[in-house]
Write an enzyme that holds these catalytic residues in place. Structure first.
Site, short mmCIF file in Angstrom:
data_model
loop_
_atom_site.label_atom_id
_atom_site.label_comp_id
_atom_site.label_asym_id
_atom_site.label_seq_id
_atom_site.Cartn_x
_atom_site.Cartn_y
_atom_site.Cartn_z
N ASN A 98 62.16 -3.46 10.10
CA ASN A 98 62.11 -4.64 9.23
C ASN A 98 63.42 -4.81 8.47
O ASN A 98 64.06 -3.84 8.09
CB ASN A 98 60.95 -4.52 8.23
CG ASN A 98 59.62 -4.46 8.94
OD1 ASN A 98 59.54 -4.81 10.12
ND2 ASN A 98 58.59 -4.02 8.27
N HIS A 115 67.38 -2.09 12.25
CA HIS A 115 67.65 -3.48 12.63
C HIS A 115 68.42 -4.24 11.54
O HIS A 115 68.42 -5.46 11.50
CB HIS A 115 66.36 -4.22 12.99
CG HIS A 115 65.80 -3.78 14.31
ND1 HIS A 115 64.62 -4.25 14.82
CD2 HIS A 115 66.27 -2.91 15.23
CE1 HIS A 115 64.38 -3.68 16.00
NE2 HIS A 115 65.37 -2.86 16.26
N CYS A 123 81.40 -8.96 7.93
CA CYS A 123 82.37 -9.74 8.70
C CYS A 123 81.92 -9.79 10.16
O CYS A 123 81.39 -8.81 10.70
CB CYS A 123 83.75 -9.09 8.60
SG CYS A 123 85.02 -10.02 9.48
N GLU A 217 46.13 -3.67 16.00
CA GLU A 217 45.60 -3.57 17.37
C GLU A 217 46.45 -2.57 18.15
O GLU A 217 47.54 -2.23 17.72
CB GLU A 217 45.64 -4.94 18.05
CG GLU A 217 47.06 -5.42 18.23
CD GLU A 217 47.20 -6.95 18.27
OE1 GLU A 217 46.21 -7.63 18.53
OE2 GLU A 217 48.33 -7.40 18.03
#
Ligand code: NAD
Ligand code: ZN
Length: 245
Positions: A98, A115, A123, A217
């Site tokens: 996240n 991530h 930059c 799930e």
């Protein structure tokens, strides 16, 4: 596996979180958003090609995501992971897919942002020495923001087709942890989705190590886990860890 996990002096815990842990905070998962933003495929606004084509569109997308994330607060799932870190200290590592910053907002101290981070800018020139910096601006009127070197600035987020950031320490930890817990991740985004296989391999070599999935799930890689604990993570995580002092 017992659905309650005892955290004691022998526990080395690696936790990987995905979009599901923030769903109860009001941040849509990739699937909830149906992979679309306005009429654009997310790949169109979250890729190096998309940025080359239309950096203004990409900045508008990320400005909206910043504004939306800034209105959200951590949920009980995030706080349960803070308590686990407080108990285990260095024997705990939290890695997240996240970018929303909700783990830190809850109080997590060490977070591997594989991530990237929504509220960090860098930059766009990979050879520029300027460091990524904290950036909470949510509107980018023209002209587009530029680095002192002249190149465009970009969000410090891993886009489609790019490699994760800081994954080496996570890979090292999956070789030494006693337990891997994956929370709210569909099990389709690699290399993170492959971490659980490392646990399976270590057990085949005779090591005592376990893996658990917590989420709404069964994920795509469900067969690789020792146990699934299905339910919303904001309800499941707070009761999962039994802290032994
Ligand atoms: P995903 O959207 O592919 O899957 C989310 C998973 O969370 C699903 O398996 C779903 O069943 C589960 N889930 C939904 N609600 C839940 C709840 N309340 N409790 C527990 N689980 C729940 O997410 P992913 O696997 O993390 O991959 C998506 C990619 O998109 C990642 O690369 C991530 O960086 C990015 N992304 C980030 C955010 C964020 O920062 N919050 C949000 C969306 C997407
Ligand atoms: Zn630069």
């Amino acid at each position: 596996m017992d659905a309650r996990i005892t955290l004691d002096d022998r526990t080395f815990l690696l936790v990987l979180t995905g979009a599901g842990v923030s769903a109860e905070s009001g941040i849509p998962t990739f699937r909830d958003a149906r992979g679309l933003w306005e009429s654009h495929a997310v790949e169109e606004v979250a890729s190096p090609e998309g940025f080359d084509r239309d950096p203004g569109l990409v900045w508008r997308f990320y400005s909206e995501r910043r504004a939306a994330a800034a209105r959200c607060a951590p949920n009980a799932g995030h706080f349960a992971l803070v308590a686990a870190e407080e108990r285990l200290g260095d024997r705990f590592l939290l890695a997240t897919q996240n970018v929303d910053g909700l783990h830190e907002a809850a109080g997590s101290r060490e977070v591997a942002h594989i991530h990237g981070e929504l509220f960090v800018t860098r930059c766009s020139d990979p050879d520029c020495p300027a460091a990524p910096f904290r950036d909470e601006r949510c509107d980018f009127p023209p002209p587009l923001p530029r680095c002192p070197c002249g190149a465009l600035l970009r969000p410090h987020v891993v886009w489609f087709g790019e490699s994760p950031l800081g994954f080496q320490p996570v890979k090292r930890r999956v070789q030494s942890c006693s337990l891997l817990v994956v929370v709210g991740s569909s099990g389709t985004v690699f290399p993170a989705a492959g971490l659980v296989r490392e646990i399976t391999l270590r057990r085949q070599w005779g090591e005592r190590v376990r893996s658990l999935y917590v989420g709404l799930e069964a994920p795509a890689n469900a067969a690789d886990f020792d146990a699934l604990c299905l339910g919303p993570s904001g309800e499941t995580l707070p009761g999962l860890f039994e802290v032994c002092r």
